[in-house]
Design an enzyme around this catalytic site. Sequence first.
Site, mmCIF file in Angstrom:
data_model
loop_
_atom_site.group_PDB
_atom_site.id
_atom_site.type_symbol
_atom_site.label_atom_id
_atom_site.label_comp_id
_atom_site.label_asym_id
_atom_site.label_seq_id
_atom_site.Cartn_x
_atom_site.Cartn_y
_atom_site.Cartn_z
ATOM 1 N N ARG A 272 24.310 13.871 12.505
ATOM 2 C CA ARG A 272 22.868 13.572 12.637
ATOM 3 C C ARG A 272 21.969 14.741 12.247
ATOM 4 O O ARG A 272 20.835 14.837 12.705
ATOM 5 C CB ARG A 272 22.516 13.114 14.044
ATOM 6 C CG ARG A 272 23.176 11.810 14.419
ATOM 7 C CD ARG A 272 22.384 11.078 15.472
ATOM 8 N NE ARG A 272 23.107 9.898 15.897
ATOM 9 C CZ ARG A 272 23.996 9.891 16.878
ATOM 10 N NH1 ARG A 272 24.245 10.989 17.544
ATOM 11 N NH2 ARG A 272 24.600 8.790 17.193
ATOM 12 N N LYS B 263 13.042 14.740 -0.259
ATOM 13 C CA LYS B 263 13.739 13.478 -0.527
ATOM 14 C C LYS B 263 15.149 13.778 -0.990
ATOM 15 O O LYS B 263 15.362 14.723 -1.751
ATOM 16 C CB LYS B 263 13.029 12.715 -1.653
ATOM 17 C CG LYS B 263 11.876 11.877 -1.205
ATOM 18 C CD LYS B 263 11.511 10.956 -2.362
ATOM 19 C CE LYS B 263 10.229 10.240 -2.167
ATOM 20 N NZ LYS B 263 9.850 9.457 -3.348
ATOM 21 N N GLU C 156 8.817 16.947 -16.140
ATOM 22 C CA GLU C 156 8.260 16.853 -14.778
ATOM 23 C C GLU C 156 7.063 17.802 -14.617
ATOM 24 O O GLU C 156 6.113 17.490 -13.901
ATOM 25 C CB GLU C 156 9.327 17.159 -13.721
ATOM 26 C CG GLU C 156 10.483 16.170 -13.673
ATOM 27 C CD GLU C 156 10.128 14.809 -13.085
ATOM 28 O OE1 GLU C 156 8.969 14.581 -12.686
ATOM 29 O OE2 GLU C 156 11.041 13.954 -13.044
ATOM 30 N N LYS D 156 3.244 19.661 -6.312
ATOM 31 C CA LYS D 156 4.110 18.701 -5.596
ATOM 32 C C LYS D 156 4.031 18.922 -4.089
ATOM 33 O O LYS D 156 3.908 17.963 -3.328
ATOM 34 C CB LYS D 156 5.566 18.795 -6.084
ATOM 35 C CG LYS D 156 6.427 17.785 -5.340
ATOM 36 C CD LYS D 156 7.671 17.344 -6.019
ATOM 37 C CE LYS D 156 8.368 16.271 -5.169
ATOM 38 N NZ LYS D 156 9.691 15.922 -5.645
ATOM 39 N N GLU E 240 5.543 8.880 1.871
ATOM 40 C CA GLU E 240 5.167 8.050 0.718
ATOM 41 C C GLU E 240 4.556 6.699 1.092
ATOM 42 O O GLU E 240 5.081 5.628 0.783
ATOM 43 C CB GLU E 240 6.398 7.841 -0.190
ATOM 44 C CG GLU E 240 5.963 7.344 -1.569
ATOM 45 C CD GLU E 240 7.070 7.367 -2.604
ATOM 46 O OE1 GLU E 240 7.812 8.371 -2.648
ATOM 47 O OE2 GLU E 240 7.136 6.426 -3.371
ATOM 48 N N ARG F 66 1.662 10.241 -2.204
ATOM 49 C CA ARG F 66 2.933 10.691 -2.803
ATOM 50 C C ARG F 66 3.405 9.758 -3.917
ATOM 51 O O ARG F 66 4.154 10.155 -4.794
ATOM 52 C CB ARG F 66 4.012 10.813 -1.712
ATOM 53 C CG ARG F 66 5.296 11.438 -2.231
ATOM 54 C CD ARG F 66 6.255 11.861 -1.128
ATOM 55 N NE ARG F 66 7.400 12.538 -1.704
ATOM 56 C CZ ARG F 66 8.302 13.226 -1.026
ATOM 57 N NH1 ARG F 66 8.184 13.330 0.269
ATOM 58 N NH2 ARG F 66 9.306 13.800 -1.626
ATOM 59 N N ASN G 222 5.299 9.299 -8.810
ATOM 60 C CA ASN G 222 6.166 8.372 -9.535
ATOM 61 C C ASN G 222 5.622 8.022 -10.914
ATOM 62 O O ASN G 222 6.154 7.136 -11.585
ATOM 63 C CB ASN G 222 6.348 7.078 -8.724
ATOM 64 C CG ASN G 222 7.173 7.310 -7.474
ATOM 65 O OD1 ASN G 222 8.200 7.971 -7.530
ATOM 66 N ND2 ASN G 222 6.703 6.811 -6.350
ATOM 67 N N HIS H 43 7.878 7.003 -13.705
ATOM 68 C CA HIS H 43 9.217 6.777 -13.148
ATOM 69 C C HIS H 43 9.566 5.302 -12.982
ATOM 70 O O HIS H 43 10.739 4.970 -12.839
ATOM 71 C CB HIS H 43 9.357 7.479 -11.789
ATOM 72 C CG HIS H 43 9.533 8.967 -11.922
ATOM 73 N ND1 HIS H 43 8.613 9.756 -12.569
ATOM 74 C CD2 HIS H 43 10.522 9.792 -11.515
ATOM 75 C CE1 HIS H 43 9.038 11.016 -12.536
ATOM 76 N NE2 HIS H 43 10.183 11.065 -11.906
ATOM 77 N N HIS I 174 13.053 5.218 -14.460
ATOM 78 C CA HIS I 174 14.307 5.061 -13.703
ATOM 79 C C HIS I 174 15.153 3.926 -14.273
ATOM 80 O O HIS I 174 16.381 4.035 -14.356
ATOM 81 C CB HIS I 174 14.009 4.775 -12.230
ATOM 82 C CG HIS I 174 13.828 6.026 -11.414
ATOM 83 N ND1 HIS I 174 13.239 6.027 -10.182
ATOM 84 C CD2 HIS I 174 14.178 7.306 -11.656
ATOM 85 C CE1 HIS I 174 13.233 7.258 -9.694
ATOM 86 N NE2 HIS I 174 13.785 8.050 -10.579
ATOM 87 N N HIS J 267 17.169 12.356 -17.242
ATOM 88 C CA HIS J 267 16.065 11.946 -16.347
ATOM 89 C C HIS J 267 14.711 12.231 -17.021
ATOM 90 O O HIS J 267 13.837 11.366 -17.078
ATOM 91 C CB HIS J 267 16.188 12.704 -15.024
ATOM 92 C CG HIS J 267 15.134 12.350 -14.030
ATOM 93 N ND1 HIS J 267 15.153 11.182 -13.302
ATOM 94 C CD2 HIS J 267 14.014 13.016 -13.640
ATOM 95 C CE1 HIS J 267 14.095 11.139 -12.517
ATOM 96 N NE2 HIS J 267 13.389 12.244 -12.687
#
Length: 330
Positions: free
Chosen positions: A93, A115, A157, A199, A209, A213, A217, A220, A224, A234
């Site tokens: 955890r 993330k 990016e 960022k 998000e 946020r 994207n 993306h 993606h 990417h």
Amino acid sequence: MVGARLDDLTSYLPLGRTIVITDQTVGRLYGRAVAAYPVITIGCGEGVKQLDTVQAIYAELLRYEADRSFFLLGLGGGIVGDITGFVAATYLRGLRFGLVPTTLLAQVDAAIGGKNGVNFDQTKNMIGTIWQPDFVLCDEQLLATLPVREFRSGLAEVIKHALIADEDLLAYLEPRIPQILAGKPEPLTRIIHDSIMIKSRIVSQDETETGERRKLNFGHTVGHALELAYPLSHGEAISIGMGLALELSAHQGRLHPAEVARARQLLRDSGLPLTWEFDPALVMACLKRDKKRQGEMIQYILLSHLGQAVIEKISLVELAKILANWARWA
Ligand SMILES: NC(=O)c1ccc[n+]([C@@H]2O[C@H](COP(=O)([O-])OP(=O)(O)OC[C@H]3O[C@@H](n4cnc5c(N)ncnc54)[C@H](O)[C@@H]3O)[C@@H](O)[C@H]2O)c1
């Protein structure tokens, strides 16, 4: 910590035991810097970013009798970082962890914001958590060994950050792309620093998000889908995605065509692709699984100006039509 050195790593690690997670290539290049610690080495490429790899790491951690006092260090690109963060968030955890990103993309993007996750059933980053590292050490000297295609991927990016949030960074980048591609330290450090600031500012406003946020994207949504379906890096995939989002922004009457041309020129100067012969049906199938889809609508990130992003809902039906017409714009 931009400009910190991998050789000084020990001074950033907490007391207690550290286990390093890296990939084969980075381990071969930089393993000597972490030779004092147990190292778990994973394979390279998007194919390893899956639950099997995570399970193999859990097994290794058990073999080392890792308890909650252990610290994990991810040394590598975005894939190592995403997997290390996910393992750190879920093993017992939650363990503390740090990252030494070794690709430009990981330094300016993947290592920032907490993330993490893995791909599942043909969907990027479908399983994951948000779990913040104790530190991110960005040593730009590590980028000297990075293949140019990977370097360009990170540059995509940086350009994304400029396009959504910082016209000054855009103006700084435009005349300096040749120096940056040649690895000149000064512009490189500056663009890494500025990207991280953009960022982290956005993430601090909206860690989970629910609003701001989502602007990260930009490019993306389609990017993606392309990355999973075709042999694109990417950055290449999101460059094509940004090309589409720019045209879409003009098509929706939000962005002036001259601004579209300026942004496209920067991507082109960076050696990034703007088009790809893709199958619209295949891309639509991926988009239906996108995390930003809400019923028949998808939240699309557009630009209202260079340096200013907006979030707009577009219906999947309309998007299918736009994708079918994409060849006409590209
Ligand atoms: N978590 C996030 O917020 C976030 C954001 C953006 C991207 N990502 C993820 O990041 C991943 C892509 O990251 P990436 O582009 O860093 O890919 P990567 O981790 O696959 O690294 C690219 C390649 O470069 C090699 N490499 C790494 N550092 C090197 C160095 N210094 N010298 C020579 N070779 C080196 C790696 O071994 C690998 O083969 C994707 O899975 C993407 O989904 C995550």
